[in-house]
Design an enzyme around this catalytic site. Structure first.
Site, mmCIF file in Angstrom:
data_model
loop_
_atom_site.group_PDB
_atom_site.id
_atom_site.type_symbol
_atom_site.label_atom_id
_atom_site.label_comp_id
_atom_site.label_asym_id
_atom_site.label_seq_id
_atom_site.Cartn_x
_atom_site.Cartn_y
_atom_site.Cartn_z
ATOM 1 N N ARG A 40 57.625 35.541 46.991
ATOM 2 C CA ARG A 40 57.529 33.853 47.435
ATOM 3 C C ARG A 40 57.187 34.423 49.125
ATOM 4 N NH1 ARG A 40 62.524 31.060 44.503
ATOM 5 N NH2 ARG A 40 61.913 32.059 42.316
ATOM 6 N N ARG A 73 67.344 36.292 51.019
ATOM 7 C CA ARG A 73 65.458 35.557 51.168
ATOM 8 C C ARG A 73 64.344 36.557 51.354
ATOM 9 N NH1 ARG A 73 65.119 30.256 50.090
ATOM 10 N NH2 ARG A 73 67.183 30.326 50.958
ATOM 11 N N GLU A 78 74.387 30.938 45.504
ATOM 12 C CA GLU A 78 73.152 30.986 44.510
ATOM 13 C C GLU A 78 73.115 31.961 44.025
ATOM 14 O OE1 GLU A 78 69.122 29.228 43.246
ATOM 15 O OE2 GLU A 78 69.692 28.344 44.992
ATOM 16 N N SER A 103 69.810 29.764 39.030
ATOM 17 C CA SER A 103 69.170 28.303 38.509
ATOM 18 C C SER A 103 69.331 28.242 37.209
ATOM 19 C CB SER A 103 68.367 27.601 39.393
ATOM 20 O OG SER A 103 68.262 26.106 39.905
ATOM 21 N N ARG A 146 70.344 39.813 44.389
ATOM 22 C CA ARG A 146 71.138 38.901 44.977
ATOM 23 C C ARG A 146 72.249 39.560 44.114
ATOM 24 N NH1 ARG A 146 70.428 33.437 46.707
ATOM 25 N NH2 ARG A 146 68.677 33.495 48.140
#
Length: 435
Positions: A261, A276, A348, A351, A390
């Site tokens: 990403r 991130r 998070e 999701s 994560r």
């Protein structure tokens, strides 16, 4: 992708769904385009029918040796009218498609109202936060102290938001992914492991809603491919332009892949550490099911993602996102947030989203019911099961010891050669070099 027929029949419900997304009502505008589009189609069809009728008259006249010049001139005039009408119908159809394809999905009625994450609602909290007898460090301090988490070298090679993991940390990341895959592909988990392509074409990215809206958030090659931002893209596209038998549903797929990403919208956010990154590993869960079973499948998927954290002994909470905080393709999303003592916050880690038939319409993915005729659109769901990087962060921060060593959770030890702990950094060593 929205069905214009639904908007025609339910304009108020459509606008109410957009309102949950904090968007202005659009049904009137869309239906006006649709009205003009259908009028252009009707005019074209009428002109075409008239042309056919005149052509038959011309044939009859010629067969009788009668003049047909006037009829032929009328046909020529209709040809121009027909072409103009077809062009206008196509233009309006493209305009309507463009307007519809960038609109987000309509949230379910039970999705909370709200503009951003402050309106998300916590559903449950599992596990207790550890009471440290010392000040806990974050994953960066723990990893860099051993020299096994190297951001500096990665920055020289690839730039910001990349990392080298070495030795124990590299093995731990691999162990976490293997543990997740084994759990999800077990009889209880029920997912089929897939090793998918990491490069996809436009139609695949379009099918799940990544294109055209999120082109800037993805990496694109110079020969027409997109690097997958998540394995959701290739896994969901397994049913692209396919008709599945209802008896074969649900289909459940899982994959462990790197994800890519560009994070164009995250400038200045989470710049420290591995939270991130442009490239990160993730175990993805995807389900294809019927509309009647999609809610139950959503609950099940979320439960399977939570099970990973339970087995690892990591405290977490599960929240339902409000309308303004959901991803565009989702009708309802559960976020799972793991406790990170180094940040003193829940972050998070998964999701899980029910996309309804939004993606299926874009992909033309359908199923043939056991009873009745015709086909129906499937419902698609996706979720992280979990974000591997994560999870690594969460293990390091929650299982750290005062000397800098990290206890390995029992569930991961079979994947680590029964190693009980990551060793503490050697005294006098920082970043892999002796002072």
């Amino acid at each position: 992708m929205h069905d214009i027929r639904f908007i025609r029949e339910n304009p108020a419900a459509f606008d109410a769904g957009l309102k949950k997304r904090n968007l202005a009502p659009l049904s009137a505008e869309l239906l006006e385009i649709d009205k003009r589009r259908r009028a252009a189609i009707s005019e074209s069809e009428a002109a075409q029918a008239q042309r056919k009728a005149l052509s038959r008259q011309i044939g009859i006249a010629k067969g009788k040796g009668e003049p047909a010049d006037a009829l032929m001139a009328e046909v020529a005039s209709l040809e121009a009218t027909l072409k103009k009408g077809e062009a206008e119908a196509q233009r309006l159809d493209e305009e309507l498609t463009h307007r519809l394809e960038v609109l987000p999905n309509l949230p379910f009625d039970d999705v909370p109202d709200g503009v951003d994450e402050t309106s998300n609602v916590e559903i449950r909290r599992v596990g207790s936060q550890r009471n440290f007898p010392f000040q806990p460090k974050d994953h960066v301090a723990l990893g860099e102290a051993t020299g096994e988490m190297d951001f500096a070298s990665a920055a020289k090679i690839s730039g910001a938001r990349f990392v080298f993991l070495k030795k124990h940390l590299a093995r731990l990341e691999r162990a976490i992914a293997q543990f997740m895959l084994d759990l999800h592909t077990s009889e209880e988990g029920g997912y089929t492991e897939v090793n998918p392509p990491l490069l996809v074409r436009d139609n695949a990215a379009y099918g799940v809603g990544q294109l055209p809206k999120f082109a800037e958030d993805m990496f694109h090659t110079d020969n027409g491919f997109w690097l997958v931002p998540t394995a959701e893209v290739p896994l969901t596209n397994l049913v692209n332009d396919t008709i599945v038998e209802e008896k074969d549903l649900p289909l459940r797929f899982t994959a462990f892949t790197p994800c890519f990403r560009s994070e164009a919208g995250a400038a200045g956010k989470d710049t420290r550490g591995m939270i991130r990154q442009h490239q990160f590993p993730k175990v993805e869960l995807v389900s294809i099911t019927t509309p009647e079973q999609s809610d139950a499948e959503h609950q099940r998927m979320t439960g399977r993602a939570e099970e990973v954290l339970k087995r690892l002994g990591l405290p977490f909470r599960t929240i339902v996102l409000c309308g303004g905080d959901m991803g565009p393709a989702s009708r309802k999303t559960f976020d799972i947030e793991v406790w990170l003592p180094g940040q003193n916050a829940y972050r998070e880690i998964s999701s899980c989203s029910n996309c309804g038939e939004y993606q299926a319409r874009r992909m033309n993915a359908r199923f043939r019911p056991k009873e009745g005729k015709g086909t129906r659109f499937v419902h698609t769901l996706n979720g992280s099961g979990l974000a591997v990087g994560r999870t690594l962060i969460a293990v390091l921060e929650n299982y750290q010891n005062e000397d800098g060593s990290v206890t390995i959770p029992e569930a991961l030890r079979p994947y680590m050669g029964e190693l009980a702990a990551l060793p503490a950094p050697i005294s006098g060593v920082a970043g892999g070099k002796r002072k």
